[in-house]
Design a protein around this motif. Sequence first.
Motif, PDB file in Angstrom:
ATOM      1  N   MET A   1       0.849  -1.204   0.000  1.00 24.02           N
ATOM      2  CA  MET A   1       0.000   0.000   0.000  1.00 24.02           C
ATOM      3  C   MET A   1       0.878   1.245   0.000  1.00 24.02           C
ATOM      4  SD  MET A   1      -3.189   0.967   2.523  1.00 24.02           S
ATOM      5  CE  MET A   1      -2.178   0.955   4.016  1.00 24.02           C
ATOM      6  N   GLU A   2       0.466   2.228  -0.769  1.00 23.93           N
ATOM      7  CA  GLU A   2       1.234   3.471  -0.906  1.00 23.93           C
ATOM      8  C   GLU A   2       0.367   4.662  -0.505  1.00 23.93           C
ATOM      9  OE1 GLU A   2       2.760   6.173  -4.652  1.00 23.93           O
ATOM     10  OE2 GLU A   2       3.106   3.999  -4.744  1.00 23.93           O
ATOM     11  N   HIS A   3       0.946   5.550   0.305  1.00 21.20           N
ATOM     12  CA  HIS A   3       0.295   6.815   0.635  1.00 21.20           C
ATOM     13  C   HIS A   3       0.759   7.862  -0.380  1.00 21.20           C
ATOM     14  CE1 HIS A   3      -1.080   5.768   4.816  1.00 21.20           C
ATOM     15  NE2 HIS A   3      -0.225   4.787   4.576  1.00 21.20           N
ATOM     16  N   THR A   4      -0.167   8.651  -0.898  1.00 23.22           N
ATOM     17  CA  THR A   4       0.209   9.648  -1.888  1.00 23.22           C
ATOM     18  C   THR A   4      -0.670  10.888  -1.756  1.00 23.22           C
ATOM     19  OG1 THR A   4       0.654  10.001  -4.256  1.00 23.22           O
ATOM     20  CG2 THR A   4      -1.359   8.805  -3.694  1.00 23.22           C
ATOM     21  N   LYS A   5      -0.180  11.988  -2.306  1.00 20.09           N
ATOM     22  CA  LYS A   5      -0.966  13.212  -2.446  1.00 20.09           C
ATOM     23  C   LYS A   5      -0.753  13.743  -3.849  1.00 20.09           C
ATOM     24  CE  LYS A   5      -1.321  14.814   2.331  1.00 20.09           C
ATOM     25  NZ  LYS A   5      -1.191  15.974   3.263  1.00 20.09           N
TER      26      LYS A   5
ATOM     27  N   VAL B   1      -5.855  -2.701  -8.986  1.00 22.73           N
ATOM     28  CA  VAL B   1      -5.296  -1.557  -8.265  1.00 22.73           C
ATOM     29  C   VAL B   1      -6.481  -0.769  -7.729  1.00 22.73           C
ATOM     30  CG1 VAL B   1      -4.108   0.665  -8.520  1.00 22.73           C
ATOM     31  CG2 VAL B   1      -3.153  -1.397  -9.560  1.00 22.73           C
ATOM     32  N   VAL B   2      -6.424  -0.356  -6.473  1.00 22.86           N
ATOM     33  CA  VAL B   2      -7.523   0.390  -5.859  1.00 22.86           C
ATOM     34  C   VAL B   2      -6.983   1.702  -5.310  1.00 22.86           C
ATOM     35  CG1 VAL B   2      -9.339   0.400  -4.109  1.00 22.86           C
ATOM     36  CG2 VAL B   2      -8.719  -1.751  -5.263  1.00 22.86           C
ATOM     37  N   ILE B   3      -7.661   2.785  -5.629  1.00 17.81           N
ATOM     38  CA  ILE B   3      -7.308   4.106  -5.088  1.00 17.81           C
ATOM     39  C   ILE B   3      -8.451   4.565  -4.190  1.00 17.81           C
ATOM     40  CG2 ILE B   3      -6.656   6.475  -5.595  1.00 17.81           C
ATOM     41  CD1 ILE B   3      -5.701   5.557  -8.332  1.00 17.81           C
ATOM     42  N   ALA B   4      -8.174   4.609  -2.898  1.00 11.76           N
ATOM     43  CA  ALA B   4      -9.126   5.120  -1.909  1.00 11.76           C
ATOM     44  C   ALA B   4      -8.591   6.460  -1.419  1.00 11.76           C
ATOM     45  CB  ALA B   4      -9.279   4.135  -0.755  1.00 11.76           C
ATOM     46  N   TYR B   5      -9.415   7.463  -1.393  1.00 15.10           N
ATOM     47  CA  TYR B   5      -8.929   8.830  -1.141  1.00 15.10           C
ATOM     48  C   TYR B   5      -9.838   9.542  -0.155  1.00 15.10           C
ATOM     49  CZ  TYR B   5     -12.799  10.237  -4.074  1.00 15.10           C
ATOM     50  OH  TYR B   5     -14.080  10.418  -4.566  1.00 15.10           O
ATOM     51  N   ASP B   6      -9.319  10.626   0.411  1.00 14.08           N
ATOM     52  CA  ASP B   6     -10.119  11.509   1.262  1.00 14.08           C
ATOM     53  C   ASP B   6     -10.765  12.599   0.415  1.00 14.08           C
ATOM     54  OD1 ASP B   6      -9.718  10.346   3.782  1.00 14.08           O
ATOM     55  OD2 ASP B   6      -7.816  11.410   4.062  1.00 14.08           O
ATOM     56  N   ALA B   7     -12.030  12.856   0.673  1.00 16.14           N
ATOM     57  CA  ALA B   7     -12.724  13.937  -0.020  1.00 16.14           C
ATOM     58  C   ALA B   7     -12.067  15.281   0.282  1.00 16.14           C
ATOM     59  CB  ALA B   7     -14.186  13.978   0.418  1.00 16.14           C
ATOM     60  N   SER B   8     -12.212  16.213  -0.647  1.00 12.05           N
ATOM     61  CA  SER B   8     -11.778  17.585  -0.397  1.00 12.05           C
ATOM     62  C   SER B   8     -12.421  18.107   0.885  1.00 12.05           C
ATOM     63  CB  SER B   8     -12.185  18.479  -1.564  1.00 12.05           C
ATOM     64  OG  SER B   8     -11.493  18.153  -2.738  1.00 12.05           O
ATOM     65  N   TYR B   9     -11.665  18.892   1.634  1.00 13.00           N
ATOM     66  CA  TYR B   9     -12.068  19.508   2.904  1.00 13.00           C
ATOM     67  C   TYR B   9     -12.107  18.518   4.067  1.00 13.00           C
ATOM     68  CZ  TYR B   9     -13.980  22.811  -0.539  1.00 13.00           C
ATOM     69  OH  TYR B   9     -14.159  23.650  -1.616  1.00 13.00           O
ATOM     70  N   GLN B  10     -11.726  17.267   3.821  1.00  9.95           N
ATOM     71  CA  GLN B  10     -11.903  16.234   4.837  1.00  9.95           C
ATOM     72  C   GLN B  10     -10.652  15.360   4.940  1.00  9.95           C
ATOM     73  OE1 GLN B  10     -15.675  14.189   4.122  1.00  9.95           O
ATOM     74  NE2 GLN B  10     -16.562  16.070   3.308  1.00  9.95           N
ATOM     75  N   GLY B  11     -10.519  14.662   6.072  1.00 14.96           N
ATOM     76  CA  GLY B  11      -9.397  13.745   6.253  1.00 14.96           C
ATOM     77  C   GLY B  11      -8.060  14.437   6.055  1.00 14.96           C
ATOM     78  N   ASP B  12      -7.182  13.787   5.291  1.00 13.21           N
ATOM     79  CA  ASP B  12      -5.851  14.331   5.023  1.00 13.21           C
ATOM     80  C   ASP B  12      -5.803  15.172   3.753  1.00 13.21           C
ATOM     81  OD1 ASP B  12      -4.673  13.093   7.270  1.00 13.21           O
ATOM     82  OD2 ASP B  12      -4.456  11.207   6.163  1.00 13.21           O
TER      83      ASP B  12
END
Length: 320
Positions: A1-5, A62-73
């Motif tokens: 798993m990879e963390h990305t921005k 491959v799965v990309i799970a993300y935080d919504a804008s204004y939320q989470g990271d």
Amino acid sequence: MEHTKFRNQDMAWDIAALILFPPQFDSAKTYPTIVSVHPFGSCKEQTSSAVYGKALAEQGFVVIAYDASYQGDSGGMPRWVENPTQRVLDISHVIDYAVTLPYVDADRIGVIGVCGGGGYALSATLTDKRIKAVVGITPVNIGRLFREGFSNYDPLGALEAMAAQRTSEARGGDLQVNELLPASLEQAEQFGLLERDVFEATDYYKTPRGQQPGGATRMLFSHAQNTLGWDAFGFAELLMTQPIMVVIGQKVGAFGAYRDGLEIYGRSTASRDRQLVELNDWSHYDLYDREEPVGLALKQMVPFLKKHVANGITQKREAA
């Protein structure tokens, strides 16, 4: 798993995401990719990655799970804004990022979403035809919910209150951030908040079962007015052409996923393949992480996504 921005030219802030890889991942190949959309009030570390993302990665996606804008990271100010238009745009922004990754096959992209994320996933699929198939897992039309239960069935009164609060904040007043759930199961019992969806949401979000720092379950009240004028399923009869699967539990709760799931399934008459999966004896929040109902959902979802998105799972990437 990879963390990305990442961000693109349409964005003024970063989106934070987790990328989950299949077993024996080979960066020289291209993979079908699933964008996984978290529920309203949730974050990427909860059901969107830890349950459904993990399971689909194990099946070769491959799965990309993300935080919504204004939320989470993810970025965006002010914090805790729930803007349906932005939530749908976020999905296209994630796809914009995905298609730049050498191991993502741009012609094999699907989207799944849970709860409000299911409504957003379905809405995005109406207009972003890069999405080859969509699965709404206990999907909720947030606009409908805000016009009804979340406004105490007084949407005009809610809009007037939001307008007054927004003016106050523009003049320097304090932000009104509403907590959406009781602080604990004990508090829910103390105040008689025992309705199925409310109590089970508290059990998921406010206990070690599902609690995560980014799953704030709060909302900036003054910036929610657009939600009351939004419909996740607008023009579905015309625009929902891709394959669609809706997974709902038959134990009905106040947030209305059963009703919304039936509606979008019924309206998606232009879809090339529409499937409705009803699970007996299971509720909205059971489908977040309970082993048996999640397993039943995946038993239907995996073949559906492999058929319409995967086409053999991996492919050799052509040399540049």
